[in-house]
Enzyme design. Structure first.
Site, mmCIF file in Angstrom:
data_model
loop_
_atom_site.group_PDB
_atom_site.id
_atom_site.type_symbol
_atom_site.label_atom_id
_atom_site.label_comp_id
_atom_site.label_asym_id
_atom_site.label_seq_id
_atom_site.Cartn_x
_atom_site.Cartn_y
_atom_site.Cartn_z
ATOM 1 N N TRP A 10 0.891 -1.189 -0.150
ATOM 2 C CA TRP A 10 -0.091 0.188 0.158
ATOM 3 C C TRP A 10 0.740 1.360 0.132
ATOM 4 O O TRP A 10 0.171 2.402 -0.154
ATOM 5 C CB TRP A 10 -1.071 0.150 1.056
ATOM 6 C CG TRP A 10 -2.282 -0.640 1.073
ATOM 7 C CD1 TRP A 10 -2.348 -1.613 -0.167
ATOM 8 C CD2 TRP A 10 -3.297 -1.094 2.137
ATOM 9 N NE1 TRP A 10 -3.587 -2.206 0.293
ATOM 10 C CE2 TRP A 10 -4.121 -1.924 1.348
ATOM 11 C CE3 TRP A 10 -3.447 -0.593 3.169
ATOM 12 C CZ2 TRP A 10 -5.322 -2.381 2.205
ATOM 13 C CZ3 TRP A 10 -4.737 -0.982 3.882
ATOM 14 C CH2 TRP A 10 -5.516 -1.643 3.249
ATOM 15 N N LYS A 11 2.023 1.053 0.252
ATOM 16 C CA LYS A 11 2.875 2.327 0.081
ATOM 17 C C LYS A 11 2.443 3.405 1.245
ATOM 18 O O LYS A 11 1.990 2.714 2.228
ATOM 19 C CB LYS A 11 3.234 2.990 -1.086
ATOM 20 C CG LYS A 11 3.463 1.798 -2.233
ATOM 21 C CD LYS A 11 4.043 2.248 -3.553
ATOM 22 C CE LYS A 11 4.456 1.210 -4.407
ATOM 23 N NZ LYS A 11 4.870 1.493 -5.775
ATOM 24 N N HIS A 95 12.725 -2.521 -0.886
ATOM 25 C CA HIS A 95 11.831 -2.073 -2.112
ATOM 26 C C HIS A 95 12.632 -1.077 -2.789
ATOM 27 O O HIS A 95 13.423 -0.377 -2.126
ATOM 28 C CB HIS A 95 10.650 -1.524 -1.627
ATOM 29 C CG HIS A 95 9.508 -1.297 -2.583
ATOM 30 N ND1 HIS A 95 9.481 0.058 -3.373
ATOM 31 C CD2 HIS A 95 8.637 -1.866 -3.037
ATOM 32 C CE1 HIS A 95 8.857 0.118 -4.296
ATOM 33 N NE2 HIS A 95 8.092 -1.070 -4.072
ATOM 34 N N GLU A 167 11.053 -6.679 -9.504
ATOM 35 C CA GLU A 167 10.327 -5.341 -9.548
ATOM 36 C C GLU A 167 11.186 -4.385 -10.659
ATOM 37 O O GLU A 167 11.976 -3.636 -9.860
ATOM 38 C CB GLU A 167 9.918 -4.643 -8.483
ATOM 39 C CG GLU A 167 9.059 -5.215 -7.570
ATOM 40 C CD GLU A 167 8.348 -4.456 -6.476
ATOM 41 O OE1 GLU A 167 7.119 -4.891 -6.770
ATOM 42 O OE2 GLU A 167 8.699 -3.810 -5.935
ATOM 43 N N GLY A 234 1.172 -2.548 -6.203
ATOM 44 C CA GLY A 234 1.188 -1.082 -5.438
ATOM 45 C C GLY A 234 -0.259 -0.561 -5.838
ATOM 46 O O GLY A 234 -1.095 -0.926 -5.216
HETATM 47 P P1 PGA Z 1 2.955 -0.546 -8.753
HETATM 48 O O1 PGA Z 1 3.876 -0.793 -7.398
HETATM 49 O O2 PGA Z 1 2.015 -1.805 -8.749
HETATM 50 O O3 PGA Z 1 2.074 0.639 -8.286
HETATM 51 O O4 PGA Z 1 3.670 -0.400 -9.962
HETATM 52 C C1 PGA Z 1 4.460 -2.105 -7.222
HETATM 53 C C2 PGA Z 1 5.489 -1.847 -6.059
HETATM 54 O O5 PGA Z 1 6.099 -0.919 -6.178
HETATM 55 O O6 PGA Z 1 5.720 -2.760 -5.121
#
Ligand code: PGA
Length: 249
Positions: A10-11, A95, A167, A234
C-alpha cells in the site's frame, strides 16, 4: 508445487479508518480464494486495524520495512519483533523506493532479511533494474549482484524461508508493465543465481513474485508464465475490487 502469493504494497496510502473500509469490502470478495496466499502490507499505523480486520481469515498482514536491531535508540524505526508481536507474518525488504529515497542497499537488505528471519517473519526481498540498466544490457548483472548481496551468508535453511520480488524499476507506478516474457526471463535469471548458490532444490522451491504496474487486466498473462509465482501490487491493490480481481485472476 510453488503456492502463489498475491501481495499488496500500500506504500504511504490509507488511514486506519480507510483500512477498515477496505477490508469490509475485500474480505467477502476473497473468502473462497484459497488457491494462493494473500498478503497485505499497509503503513505501520494501519497494522492494528488490518490485523484486527483479518483475524480468523486466511489474509495475512505484513510490514513494508523494518530495522535490523532488536531494539534501541533508533528514532522512527520498527523492529522485526515489534512487527511480529503486532501480528505481521511477513515484511517487504529493500523495495526500490527504499533503495532510491532512503539509501537502502543490498547490504542493509541482507541485515534486514536476517533480522526478519530471526523473528519468524517472511522477508519479501525486492530486486530489479533501472531503465538505463536494461537499455545497456546490464539487467542480468544487476539482478545477480542484488540476489547475491541480499542473500549473502544466509544458510540454505534461512534461504528457504524468503520470497523474492522482481520489480523492474521502470515498471513501478508507470503503467508500463513488463511483458510476461520479459518478466519470466528475469525470473529465470534470478532462479539461476539461486541454483548456483543454494542448489537446484532451493531454486525450484523459491517463490519469485513479479511487481510493477500489475493490474486486473494483465495479471492473467503474467501468471500464465510458470516462472511467475505471484505478484507484488502497488497502485492496483488500494481498491478492494481491483485487488480482489487480481487475487482471483
Ligand atoms: P505498482 O507498484 O503496482 O504501483 O507499480 C508495485 C510496487 O512498487 O511494489
Amino acid at each position: 508445487m510453488r503456492r502463489p502469493i498475491m501481495a499488496a504494497n500500500w506504500k504511504m496510502y490509507k488511514t486506519p479508518t480507510e483500512t477498515r473500509a477496505f477490508f469490509d469490502k475485500f474480505k467477502p470478495l476473497v473468502a473462497n480464494s484459497t488457491h494462493c496466499e494473500i498478503v497485505i502490507c499497509p503503513p505501520f499505523v494501519d497494522l492494528p486495524a488490518a490485523i484486527d480486520a483479518c483475524h480468523g481469515t486466511h489474509i495475512q498482514i505484513g510490514g513494508q520495512n523494518l530495522f535490523w536491531a532488536k531494539e534501541g535508540a533508533y528514532t522512527g524505526e520498527i523492529s522485526a519483533d515489534m512487527l511480529k508481536a503486532a501480528g505481521s507474518k511477513s515484511v517487504i525488504v529493500a523495495h526500490s523506493e527504499r533503495r532510491q529515497y532512503f539509501g537502502e542497499t543490498d547490504e542493509s537488505g541482507n541485515k534486514k532479511i536476517v533480522a526478519a528471519l530471526e523473528s519468524g517473519l517472511t522477508p519479501i526481498y525486492c530486486v530489479g533494474e533501472k531503465l538505463h540498466e536494461r537499455e545497456s544490457a546490464k539487467t542480468n548483472h544487476v539482478l545477480e549482484t542484488q540476489c547475491l548481496g541480499g542473500t549473502a551468508n544466509l544458510t540454505p535453511e534461512q534461504f528457504s524461508r524468503i520470497v523474492i520480488a522482481y520489480e523492474p524499476i521502470w515498471a513501478i507506478g508507470t503503467g508500463k508493465v513488463a511483458t510476461p516474457e520479459i518478466a519470466a526471463d528475469a525470473h529465470r535469471c534470478i532462479r539461476a543465481q539461486i541454483r548456483k548458490k543454494f542448489g537446484s532444490e532451493a531454486a525450484a522451491a523459491c517463490r519469485i513474485l513479479y511487481g510493477g504496474s500489475v493490474k486486473p487486466d494483465n495479471i492473467r498473462g503474467l501468471m500464465a508464465q510458470p516462472e511467475i509465482d505471484g505478484a507484488l501490487v502497488g497502485g492496483a491493490s488500494l481498491d478492494a475490487n481491483s485487488f480482489a480481481s487480481i487475487v482471483n485472476f
